[in-house]
Design a protein around this motif. Structure first.
Motif, mmCIF file in Angstrom:
data_model
loop_
_atom_site.group_PDB
_atom_site.id
_atom_site.type_symbol
_atom_site.label_atom_id
_atom_site.label_comp_id
_atom_site.label_asym_id
_atom_site.label_seq_id
_atom_site.Cartn_x
_atom_site.Cartn_y
_atom_site.Cartn_z
ATOM 1 N N GLU A 51 0.862 -1.181 0.000
ATOM 2 C CA GLU A 51 0.000 0.000 0.000
ATOM 3 C C GLU A 51 0.898 1.230 0.000
ATOM 4 O O GLU A 51 1.514 1.556 1.015
ATOM 5 N N PRO A 52 1.030 1.918 -1.134
ATOM 6 C CA PRO A 52 1.969 3.038 -1.150
ATOM 7 C C PRO A 52 1.461 4.206 -0.308
ATOM 8 O O PRO A 52 0.251 4.461 -0.260
ATOM 9 N N VAL A 53 2.386 4.870 0.350
ATOM 10 C CA VAL A 53 2.001 6.074 1.079
ATOM 11 C C VAL A 53 1.747 7.176 0.059
ATOM 12 O O VAL A 53 2.227 7.124 -1.067
ATOM 13 N N SER A 54 1.009 8.166 0.433
ATOM 14 C CA SER A 54 0.778 9.275 -0.488
ATOM 15 C C SER A 54 2.031 10.130 -0.551
ATOM 16 O O SER A 54 2.811 10.202 0.407
ATOM 17 N N LEU A 55 2.239 10.756 -1.698
ATOM 18 C CA LEU A 55 3.421 11.577 -1.877
ATOM 19 C C LEU A 55 3.402 12.755 -0.906
ATOM 20 O O LEU A 55 4.442 13.150 -0.379
ATOM 21 N N ASP A 56 2.227 13.283 -0.639
ATOM 22 C CA ASP A 56 2.106 14.377 0.334
ATOM 23 C C ASP A 56 2.614 13.941 1.703
ATOM 24 O O ASP A 56 3.403 14.629 2.342
ATOM 25 N N ASP A 57 2.148 12.767 2.144
ATOM 26 C CA ASP A 57 2.570 12.269 3.449
ATOM 27 C C ASP A 57 4.071 12.020 3.474
ATOM 28 O O ASP A 57 4.758 12.310 4.455
ATOM 29 N N LEU A 58 4.574 11.435 2.372
ATOM 30 C CA LEU A 58 6.001 11.131 2.309
ATOM 31 C C LEU A 58 6.822 12.412 2.415
ATOM 32 O O LEU A 58 7.776 12.496 3.199
ATOM 33 N N ILE A 59 6.459 13.406 1.624
ATOM 34 C CA ILE A 59 7.232 14.652 1.628
ATOM 35 C C ILE A 59 7.168 15.316 2.998
ATOM 36 O O ILE A 59 8.185 15.808 3.509
#
Lengths: 415, 415
Positions: free
Chosen positions: A398-406
């Motif tokens: 389940e990939p994390v969202s790019l927003d959350d990652l950043i």
């Protein structure tokens, strides 16, 4: 590379060092004079040390074992794949983790032609096979040893039979297919009988052991002496206090000790470093042999994630190396081995579990309060690419969202 | 290793070599003065060559790039993992297969810390990140480049984001997990936008390109110069006639050429070897750019098994390297690449497909009757362990009987 010839004079018995057998007929089942049903003694290659040019130790420790030809069995120069000459890396972080006072030196043997220390051994064995007219090579191995034997055999144009087990790592299955060896996957109990039958009926030279206690091919461990020569050169013609080595049957342990012994014998040094062997605690036949003060021991015990070195028998040559060097056997637990592999990967160096045995054993020894003579060299033996450890989790499905990652990266960078 | 400092003086534009920008702010989207919407020009690092001690070329080509510090960007010595110092292996058999008159020299870059040439590049990039205070490293890569970037970043204590695709090789998935990087597997089309957003929002230093035509990180290709220095030393302070290199975006091509150019500039040699690039014929943007006499080209085309170098855009620096060296672009077909990988494995050296691109391209060129200036060095870039090619068959599920096997071995040995 030097074109100087080998000064080898024969195969000397470790069971009775007064016994010297000619080079021409390799003794592949231990010393024929001193071995008994109860104990088998290996042989080593002896040299005419008076004829060894001292200036070979003035050369830089570059790849290509033929540069050490005077102190190795007769080699076939064209077989060389630039083995050896591996990096020695100073690590403060690992030294701290180990609890040492000084940074530790890591000798990374994954920089070899088939990405393990076994290339040094097999260059010598396959050279001997070529020189003595053996029609092929046979080896029982699930991993590094078989990879190196098959590569050098193929290079020599000799057929190679690799007897592995059904649970062999995929990396080795593919490597053997690429090299075009005959790769057998048999039940564990069938490996040694299969090897023996092939040797007896074909005359192939074994790169593996044929006796109960390990004697092996006497020409192989000579290749490991070059690790000692390189360490001496890489430390600026100084010796470490201690060298720690992953230990299965003890061929590398003996070879490295012999290399240091030769440096002393040739007048280049005045002592030898203490050698510490690193065995998985679940078996550890060398530790048992040393504790019982016997030539070698056989043990039983569960498996270890250090699959490449979890042996059930030891060799007399391993005991000789520890005794002569003033060293001792160490053991390690698998959980510490996992931690060692992770710590080392976090320094950028990814090894298979067996490869970091020296780090795990040393860590436990220091924690027990054992005195360690520094500086310390730890030999790392093989790349993590050969092992896909089940303990390393795949990335999240389940990939994390790019927003959350950043956001997380910003928090981490700001921390 | 020498403690001599870098003599780097700035970032020089390849678009207009009269333009020199300071080192302190790495220019990561190409030359800001000469790049346009239509074409982007890379930068290179320039040095105060008068201050370079000539005696650095008297040293043996051992591992550890910091030994070449005067001719590299400012490095962090503790970050070194003993990269470089890789073996140069002479092969008669491969020379014959290629159709050359002389044996070929193989420079095996799989002997690096993460088992590819990319360690030379990433040691320089991550050093620059540390020196300029970047909070982390971000890289778009399915393989070797991401592995090396992640290893050096981890060693530096910097977070690393690796943006890969869903079909990444298992070896790299596990390697990235072991190194503890943030490993994203995204759709191919999402890779570059993802990279750009991460760079813009976090200030991480990119180890990858951010422009349409490849400009990349100007500090990275400097690391590849050391391949040229090593070849010069390994051939006994002589130059080869030709060097053939697997070519994607051309960073290694440019770096190796620049290394030879520097040897000439510093008065150690009187010429540079011809450089030949090796691209999969299905895309080959550099070959297109050279044929059209333009700075760089964009192409489309199907995939190649040489996944690591099947690029759709080229770089101006690659064209510069070919033109300045009197070289030319070569291409290869996948079936020849497979044959090259097999031939090489049968010499004991197992590479991933991209790693043998130089052999395949050279083989085709000789077959076409092209003149090749010998001696030839072919750079091999990465271990076969990173790739589990579907074309390598697993061993037969139905085991042959030992009797049959031994009979076959006897026949083979007697043949």
């Amino acid at each position: 590379m030097t074109a100087t010839a080998s000064t080898a004079i024969g195969q000397r018995s470790l069971g009775d060092p007064s016994l010297l057998f000619p080079l021409a007929r390799p003794l592949l089942t231990g010393c024929p004079a001193t071995s008994t049903e109860e104990m088998q003694y290996p042989l080593e290659i002896d040299y005419d040390y008076a004829k060894v040019p001292r200036d070979i130790f003035a050369q830089p420790p570059l790849p290509g074992l033929a540069r050490w030809a005077p102190l190795l069995p007769p080699l076939v120069p064209e077989l060389s794949m630039g083995e050896g000459g591996t990096a020695l890396i100073e690590s403060e972080a690992i030294g701290r983790w180990l609890g040492l006072d000084l940074p530790v030196w890591l000798k990374d043997e994954s920089r070899n032609p088939t990405w393990s220390h076994k290339d040094r051994l097999n260059y010598c064995i396959v050279s001997t096979a070529v020189k003595t007219g053996a029609p092929g090579i046979a080896v029982a191995s699930t991993g590094n040893h078989g990879a190196a034997a098959a590569a050098y055999a193929r290079r020599a144009g000799l057929p190679c039979v690799v007897i592995s087990t059904r649970d062999a790592q995929p990396a080795f299955v593919h490597l053997q297919a690429a090299l075009g060896s005959t790769f057998l996957q048999v039940e564990g109990s069938a490996r040694w009988p299969t090897l023996r039958r092939i040797i007896e009926e074909t005359g192939f030279m074994p790169a593996s052991n044929l006796t109960r206690f390990h004697t092996g091919n006497p020409f192989g461990p000579e290749g490991y002496k070059t690790i000692a020569y390189e360490i001496f050169a890489q430390l600026g013609r100084e010796l470490p206090g201690t060298v720690v080595l992953p230990t299965g049957y003890g061929e590398m342990l003996f070879g490295v000790h012999k290399g240091f012994r030769e440096l002393k014998r040739l007048g280049l040094t005045h002592r030898v470093p203490r050698l510490l062997s690193a065995e998985p605690i679940v078996r550890a036949p060398l530790a048992r042999a040393m504790a019982q003060n016997v030539a070698a021991a056989e043990v039983s015990g569960p498996a270890s994630i250090a699959a490449g070195i979890a042996c059930t028998v030891s060799s007399y040559r391993a005991a000789v190396a520890l005794r002569e060097s003033g060293g001792r056997p160490l053991t390690f637990h698998d959980d510490v081995l996992r931690e060692a592999a992770t710590r080392l990967a976090h320094e950028g160096l990814w090894q298979e579990f067996s490869g970091v045995a020296g780090l795990a054993a040393l860590h436990e020894a220091v924690r027990r309060g054992e005195a360690i003579e520094e500086p310390v060299v730890v030999v790392l033996t093989s790349t993590g690419l050969k092992e896909m450890p089940a303990v390393v989790p795949p990335p999240p499905a389940e990939p994390v969202s790019l927003d959350d990652l950043i956001a997380a990266l910003k928090r981490g960078a700001g921390a």
